[in-house]
Enzyme design. Structure first.
Site, short mmCIF file in Angstrom:
data_model
loop_
_atom_site.label_atom_id
_atom_site.label_comp_id
_atom_site.label_asym_id
_atom_site.label_seq_id
_atom_site.Cartn_x
_atom_site.Cartn_y
_atom_site.Cartn_z
N MET B 277 -0.48 1.55 -3.54
CA MET B 277 -1.77 1.45 -4.22
C MET B 277 -2.93 1.54 -3.25
O MET B 277 -4.07 1.72 -3.64
CB MET B 277 -1.86 0.11 -4.96
CG MET B 277 -1.04 0.01 -6.21
SD MET B 277 -1.63 1.19 -7.43
CE MET B 277 -3.17 0.41 -7.89
N ARG B 278 -2.64 1.37 -1.98
CA ARG B 278 -3.72 1.24 -1.02
C ARG B 278 -4.65 2.46 -1.01
O ARG B 278 -5.87 2.34 -0.93
CB ARG B 278 -3.17 0.99 0.37
CG ARG B 278 -4.05 0.04 1.14
CD ARG B 278 -3.80 0.16 2.61
NE ARG B 278 -2.47 -0.30 2.98
CZ ARG B 278 -2.24 -1.46 3.56
NH1 ARG B 278 -3.22 -2.27 3.80
NH2 ARG B 278 -1.03 -1.80 3.91
N GLY B 279 -4.03 3.64 -1.10
CA GLY B 279 -4.82 4.86 -1.10
C GLY B 279 -5.79 4.88 -2.26
O GLY B 279 -6.99 5.17 -2.09
N THR B 282 -8.56 2.20 -1.89
CA THR B 282 -9.54 2.55 -0.87
C THR B 282 -10.41 3.70 -1.36
O THR B 282 -11.61 3.72 -1.12
CB THR B 282 -8.84 2.95 0.43
OG1 THR B 282 -7.87 1.96 0.73
CG2 THR B 282 -9.81 3.05 1.57
#
Lengths: 601, 348
Positions: B277-279, B282
């Site tokens: 999920m980080r992409g 961000t």
């Protein structure tokens, strides 16, 4: 690349040693006068009487200001400051020792063997040059220091020299070792110390800046601003309020850059000053052109003054695009077999066990280990009836040691069979495969050497180097046809591999051949003798425990390649039908397997 | 102290400047990796950034930069009994350099030798992680950072807490910082784990425009001649940026993210095979930060498209045989996603 390999010899025409010596002296005066603004000098070439004389001259020019020698393997705490053990133990409180960079404040650091400078020392030095601040490794306390740096780079012609990080911060590049002793005259007594000079007040006109921009071309903006400062410093030295064309040309020469022909003889030179005769090619043009320097690229015609002046805004300097890959020697990040418990290299941590017998303890860590016990030990001492001591009580168990890991470089030597038997149908694939591998080798910072064998014997096309461009060029020019002097090829590759190992690299030989030699070592045709020689040569390589990979590119399933590979104790792979790409990926996995950990000495 | 070359006087390099300002605005974006040619002003930008940032509030004498407005944030040093907490004072946002040759002790803190030797006390001497709390941690040539330091960095950057267990010390303190790294990719690769800790990645190269190069020289010259006057001349622009940051930070609080923006983030990440999920998170945060910096209260698909390359380019899986650069791959995906019907070809 527009510069053909034979270009250097063509332009070697007029290296007037006297003029070059004068330039070198001028460089020394400039550093003595306004060193910190200019970063310093990248001094190439080995040691010798001329270099010694130059260093003496520099010392006299510096007057009483410090000129500090810095060994390439300097420890961080010696460079940036750390704990002074003796004083600390003697007075019972931490006493910090000034690092070399602080001691050199107002003067110059002479980096000895700059080609061997490790990444961390180089980073600290670069930071000091950039910001004028040094941070102590012990407390992080920062101290201001203004230094210049003279990097003595003794890398041989084909070796990788000074790292780009430091090199890019030095305004000048010189070579002294090819100036004949007889060509120079120097009365050391005539040298008077150069007083510090402020060159910031010197002005420089837009058209001269434009000249510099064009000559600097694709190099970094830092190179550009350094060269501008250099031109201004030259003017300041001559007590001129503004820089002239002559200063700019001198600056370019000292920076190892070249002015375009139009710049040397501009039609509209308004100052009325006679332009100097075309300056002699700078030091590194005299045949010592090394691949890491993008300077051998001719400034493209696009950057003609007239055009640029007509429409400054629209013009871009993209004509040199593509040369970027060839520069950046960056002496770091190379990979190879890792040596644990090395005596030098990068610190991997601090441990109780010494990494090798005569290792020196890490002072700060040792003290930290000892300190918590002091109260207890004092009490113990008192109980034992020993007199009180003001000093810290150390025990053997307190000692802490830094462990290092030294990553060794890998040198991959390709030996390509370019004989008639393989050449015509497989040579293209082999070339393609090697070219793909070269890209990987570049990324991994492997050194690459190239041997070809055909006709009567073997040729070293390329000594192990890290220049992708040169390797590619050699490869493209590789002709095919003739007999198969396999034995000679084996022998030559072995020689290169052994030499690489002697330099501390981990060699790997990759043979691309069908294994059917028909030329003996002495150049005589005849399959029986040739095979015998080849096997013998292979055994020699095996006896030296050199690692190798044998790729059989023969058409049919033959046993010849296998028997040579056995004698070599090589990994053997057959590639009867293969594209360049699959060949390259195969070699890559082998290279990775061979270089990562499986063998350790 | 020497004058730092002003951030606003840097010629060009808009991507880098935008990325730095975005992370300054929203720390959760998670730092910037600046990769590119040498001598293009990477360090200059980071060092100049410090002057633009709003001051943070700390208690006087606090060596851990704790936030007085967050009482839950506890440092390792318990206040002495009866002692009143120090005054709250403004402090410039810390921009801390992590030198390549730093020792582990210096980075994460260690036993204070001085106090131990002189007073026999076991005290903790805070390291760079403590100093960088609520500020920036800058690593030049981050790709050359030694593995044992990278290990320390990975833990702290992920958890926001520095835990020290050594030399008889057991200390933990908060350490949340914006990680800024710069380097030259040709000299070494970054470990994928470390790569992942950076929210944004910008590729910069030297300008090839003669006019811009001329301007670089002119400004550098003027700076060298009179650093103080030069900085003063750029103070107006600096103030404008400070105001912009301040305004943007209030806008960011109330900003809503429309569904079509979230959808575009999700579609893009899926298309490019970005794990986790980080992409996406961000990407969303960066888009919002960009909109806020431009003084808009609404984030649009155009914002996502503008920031997508710097958010995603370092998160793609690498195929060593694929010559296509990651930036090109992101751009291609952008074209695909915005032109296909399921991507709502719209306001972009």
């Amino acid at each position: 690349m527009p510069a053909a390999p034979e270009a250097p010899s063509r332009r070697q025409a007029a290296p007037d040693p006297r003029a070059r010596w004068q330039d070198a002296l001028l460089a020394a005066r400039l550093i003595a006068a306004c060193g910190p603004r200019l970063g310093g000098i990248h001094l190439k070439g080995g040691c010798g009487p001329v270099r010694d004389l130059w260093l003496d001259a520099f010392q006299s020019l510096s007057g009483g200001r410090p000129v500090v020698h810095m060994p390439a393997n300097i420890a961080s705490d010696r460079l940036c400051g750390g704990i002074d053990l003796q004083a600390t133990l003697a007075c019972g409180q931490v006493v910090e020792d000034r690092g070399l960079l602080v001691r050199a404040d107002g003067g110059t650091v002479l980096v000895m063997g700059a080609e061997r400078l490790d990444a961390t020392a180089s980073a600290a030095l670069c930071k000091a040059l950039d910001t004028g601040v040094v941070e102590s490794t012990a407390s992080g306390h920062s101290t201001r220091t203004q230094v210049a740096c003279i990097a003595l780079d003794e890398a041989a012609e084909d070796e990788i020299g000074l790292g780009a990080a430091l090199g890019g911060r030095l305004a000048m590049a010189l070579r002294l070792d090819d100036i004949a002793w007889s060509a120079i005259r120097l009365e050391t007594s005539a040298i008077v110390p150069e007083p510090p000079l402020d060159c910031a007040a010197v002005t420089i006109s837009d058209s001269l800046v434009l000249t510099l921009i064009k000559a600097v071309g694709e190099e970094s903006p830092r190179r550009l601003t350094l060269t501008v400062s250099l031109a201004k410093a030259i003017a300041a030295l001559e007590r001129r309020p503004s820089a002239t064309l002559r200063d700019v040309l001198t600056a370019l020469r000292l920076a190892g850059l070249e002015a375009t022909e139009q710049d040397r003889h501009p039609a509209d030179e308004q100052s009325g000053e006679t332009p100097p005769p075309p300056p002699p090619p700078s030091a590194d043009d005299a045949g010592q052109r090394d691949e890491s320097e993008p300077r051998d690229v001719q400034p493209p015609d696009l950057m003609d003054v007239a055009v640029a002046a007509a429409d400054i805004a629209g013009i871009t300097l993209d004509a040199r695009a593509g040369s970027t890959a060839a520069r950046l020697p960056g002496a770091h990040g190379r990979s190879g077999e890792k040596r644990k418990n090395a005596r030098r290299g990068r610190v991997t941590g601090v441990f109780e066990r010494p990494p090798f017998a005569e290792a020196r303890p890490d002072i700060a860590a040792t003290l930290r280990a000892a300190v918590p016990w002091q109260a207890i030990r004092r009490a113990q001492r008192a109980r034992d009836g020993l007199p009180e001591t003001g000093r810290i009580i150390l025990k053997t168990s307190d000692f802490r040691y830094r462990h290092y890991q030294d990553k060794r470089e890998t040198a991959i030597i390709f030996a390509v069979d370019a004989s008639g038997s393989t050449a015509f149908d497989r040579l293209g694939e082999a070339k393609g495969a090697i070219e793909l591998l070269l890209a990987d080798c570049y990324a991994e910072r492997h050194h690459v050497g190239l041997v070809s064998f055909r006709g009567p014997g073997a040729d070293t096309l390329l000594q192990p180097t890290r220049s992708l461009v040169r390797a590619k060029r050699c490869l493209e020019a590789l002709p095919g046809g003739g007999g198969t002097p396999l034995a000679a090829g084996l022998r030559r590759a072995t020689e290169l591999a052994a030499a690489a190992r002697a330099k501390g690299q981990t060699p790997l030989m990759v043979f691309l051949s069908d294994g059917s030699g028909n030329i003996a070592l002495d150049g005589a045709p005849g399959r029986a003798k040739a095979t015998e020689d080849a096997v013998a040569s292979a055994r020699v390589a095996a006896s030296l425990s050199l690692k190798s990979l044998f790729i059989d590119i023969g058409r049919r399933g033959q046993t010849r390649g296998q028997s040579i590979a056995d004698a070599l104790r090589a990994d053997y792979v057959t590639l009867p039908h293969a594209s360049a790409r699959s060949m390259s990926s195969l070699v890559k996995t082998r290279v990775t397997a061979l270089t990562s950990g499986r063998e350790r000495r | 102290m020497a004058f730092a070359f002003p951030f606003t006087a840097i010629v060009g390099q808009d991507d880098m400047k935008l990325a730095l300002l975005m992370t300054a605005l929203d720390q959760k974006i998670g730092g910037v990796l600046i990769f590119g040619d040498r001598g293009t002003g990477k360090s200059t930008a980071v060092r100049g950034l410090a002057a633009l940032l709003p001051p943070i509030r700390v208690r006087e004498g606090d060596r851990f930069n704790l936030d007085p407005d967050r009482p839950g944030e506890a440092g390792p040093e318990a206040p002495r009994k009866g002692a009143r907490p120090g005054r709250i004072v403004p402090m410039p946002t810390p921009v801390v350099d992590l030198p390549l040759n730093a020792s582990e002790d210096r980075v994460c803190g260690a036993l204070d030798i001085e106090r131990a030797l002189t007073k026999g006390e076991k005290a903790f001497e805070p390291g760079l992680f403590a100093r960088a709390h609520r500020g920036f941690l800058y690593i030049d040539e981050v790709n050359l950072l030694e593995d044992h330091l990278v290990d320390l960095l990975l833990d702290v950057a992920a958890s926001g807490t520095n835990v020290v267990e050594r030399e008889g010390l057991s200390v933990r303190h908060p350490s949340r910082f914006v990680l800024v790294g710069s380097g030259n990719p040709e000299e070494g690769e970054l470990r994928p784990q470390l790569l992942d800790r950076f929210g944004l990645a910008v590729d910069i190269s030297a300008s090839r425009n003669i006019k811009e190069r001329m301007e670089v020289v002119r400004r550098r010259e003027a700076f060298e001649r009179d650093p103080q006057g030069f900085c003063a001349a750029y103070e107006k622009e600096a103030n404008a940026i400070r105001r912009r940051l301040k305004k943007a930070s209030t806008m960011l609080d109330g900003m809503e993210t429309p569904d079509d923006v979230l959808e575009l983030c999700a579609v893009l990440c899926m298309r490019l095979g970005v794990d986790g999920m980080r992409g996406e998170l961000t990407l969303m945060r960066a888009s919002r930060a960009k909109a806020a910096l431009e003084g808009r209260a609404h984030v649009t698909r155009a914002d996502v498209i503008a920031v997508a390359p710097m958010v995603l380019r370092h998160r793609l899986r690498r195929d060593p045989l694929d010559e296509t650069g990651s930036t090109t791959r992101v751009e291609r995906a952008l074209v695909d996603v915005t032109s296909t019907p399921d991507g709502h070809a719209g306001r972009a």
